[in-house]
Design an enzyme around this catalytic site. Structure first.
Site, mmCIF file in Angstrom:
data_model
loop_
_atom_site.group_PDB
_atom_site.id
_atom_site.type_symbol
_atom_site.label_atom_id
_atom_site.label_comp_id
_atom_site.label_asym_id
_atom_site.label_seq_id
_atom_site.Cartn_x
_atom_site.Cartn_y
_atom_site.Cartn_z
ATOM 1 N N GLY A 71 0.796 -1.341 0.033
ATOM 2 C CA GLY A 71 -0.085 -0.019 -0.090
ATOM 3 C C GLY A 71 0.877 1.132 -0.128
ATOM 4 O O GLY A 71 0.389 2.327 -0.630
ATOM 5 N N CYS A 329 2.282 1.805 11.911
ATOM 6 C CA CYS A 329 3.324 2.409 11.763
ATOM 7 C C CYS A 329 3.928 3.106 12.738
ATOM 8 O O CYS A 329 4.961 3.390 13.035
ATOM 9 C CB CYS A 329 3.139 3.390 10.586
ATOM 10 S SG CYS A 329 2.691 2.492 9.107
#
Length: 382
Positions: A71, A329
């Site tokens: 992505g 993340c």
């Protein structure tokens, strides 16, 4: 009880059928798809079959699907190459986008590629102000709009069809980060009016390190990665054929059982939400929780102020529960969640994102809520 995995928004376990498909490809197809000999042609056929499968599920044509490493690469390709191709100087996004979008746009602004970066208003639940989006588009010539389908931390859904219509009205280029919703909702690109949408295989029980970007056939861009003629001259580098085969299989499985899985997982989310409200004083939720407005795989829980709140995830972990304090993340960082900051969440109240899949059970939810209750009782500030 075995460990309970409730961090499916970060990554999902591989489906057994996906593993079987990948093993079959590994054992039987080793040629380079760019080679003209028999082994190469076999793999090329396999690659194009996977592309056709993905395209068919999205109501796209195969020539609009390009495989990537995931992505983040796909988001970068859409934003960087889209802005370059159309000479765009103004971009619009929100302050709760994934860093693959936000950081890319900030860097383009810093480098002078774009002159202005505007942030559309959002409310305390992460909903986009569509009227403000129109105002931002009215004031500029052609803009790049990058707004995600569902927020990865809050679960709040954007009306991407409405955004697409607004962008079409003002001749804007529209990119949507659909990583969290691909395989969980139907994406019909003929209705969506997006120029770019993206996928990461590991969010839908497929392999890591592979994804794709859909590029509308009316959009012509240059590659992000040079070095070869792969992906019809759009992405240099030998294709990850094992991952691509696994991704196509995972998406096919997701579409075939989509409504069943959605009903089941939404049931788990609703069950956990109601049980937390009934048994844990001071609990509230970040983002939307209405099934019509919220991603059914994500529940962001805001805990009451407590001692050692930074140990909340650790306490869950040692009790056998895997969850996240925000997007994957940001896990382990002490910067805090840019998403929670943007919606004005109380910095003194810790939050945990629980995210579900078809593999979870109500018995697991019962266990997790009991452990949450115990942790809160032991640490809540009186």
């Amino acid at each position: 009880m075995d460990r309970i995995y409730l961090d499916n928004a970060a990554t999902t376990p591989l489906d057994k059928a996906v593993i079987a498909e990948m093993v079959h490809v590994m054992e039987n197809f080793y040629g380079n798809p760019s080679s003209i000999h028999a082994q190469g042609r076999e793999v090329r056929t396999l690659l194009e079959k996977a592309r056709k499968t993905v395209a068919g599920l999205l109501n796209a044509v195969p020539a609009e699907i390009f495989f990537t490493s995931g992505g983040t690469e796909a988001d970068n390709m859409a934003i960087r190459c889209g802005i370059a191709a159309f000479g765009i100087k103004h971009a619009i996004t929100s302050k709760i986008e994934h860093h693959a979008v936000e950081h890319t746009l900030q860097q383009l602004l810093k480098d002078g590629v774009i002159d202005q970066l505007s942030f559309v208003n959002i409310d305390e639940k992460g909903n986009v102000d569509y009227n403000h989006l129109e105002e931002l588009l009215k004031d500029h010539s052609r803009s790049m709009v990058s707004l995600m389908h569902a927020n990865n931390e809050l679960g709040t859904l954007n009306d991407v069809e409405r955004i697409g219509e607004i962008c079409e009205k003002y001749d804007a280029i529209f990119h949507s980060d659909t990583v969290q919703t691909m395989g969980h909702y139907v994406h019909d690109v003929r209705k969506l009016k997006a120029h770019f949408i993206v996928c990461a295989g590991h969010k839908l029980h497929g392999p890591k390190g592979v994804g794709f970007i859909y590029i509308n056939h009316n959009v012509k861009i240059n590659p992000l990665i040079y070095g070869g003629a792969q992906e019809r001259n759009m992405r240099g580098g030998t294709e990850n054929i094992y991952g691509i085969a696994g991704l196509a299989k995972a998406l096919e499985l997701a579409y075939s059982g989509m409504q069943e899985h959605q009903d089941y997982v939404q049931g788990l989310k609703t069950y956990m939400k109601d049980k937390l409200l009934a048994e844990v004083p001071g609990i509230s939720f970040n983002g939307e929780t209405d099934p019509e407005k919220s991603l059914y795989t994500v529940l962001s829980v805001c805990f009451p102020e407590m001692e050692m709140s930074d140990m909340l995830l650790f306490n869950l972990d040692i009790n056998g529960v895997s969850a996240s304090g925000g997007s994957a993340c940001s896990s382990g960082s002490n910067i805090g969640s840019h998403v929670l900051t943007a919606i004005g969440a109380d910095p003194n109240r810790p939050s945990v994102r629980f995210s579900f899949s078809k593999n979870n059970t109500r018995e697991e939810i019962d266990y997790v809520v009991e452990k949450v209750k115990q942790i809160v009782e032991q640490n809540v500030t009186v």
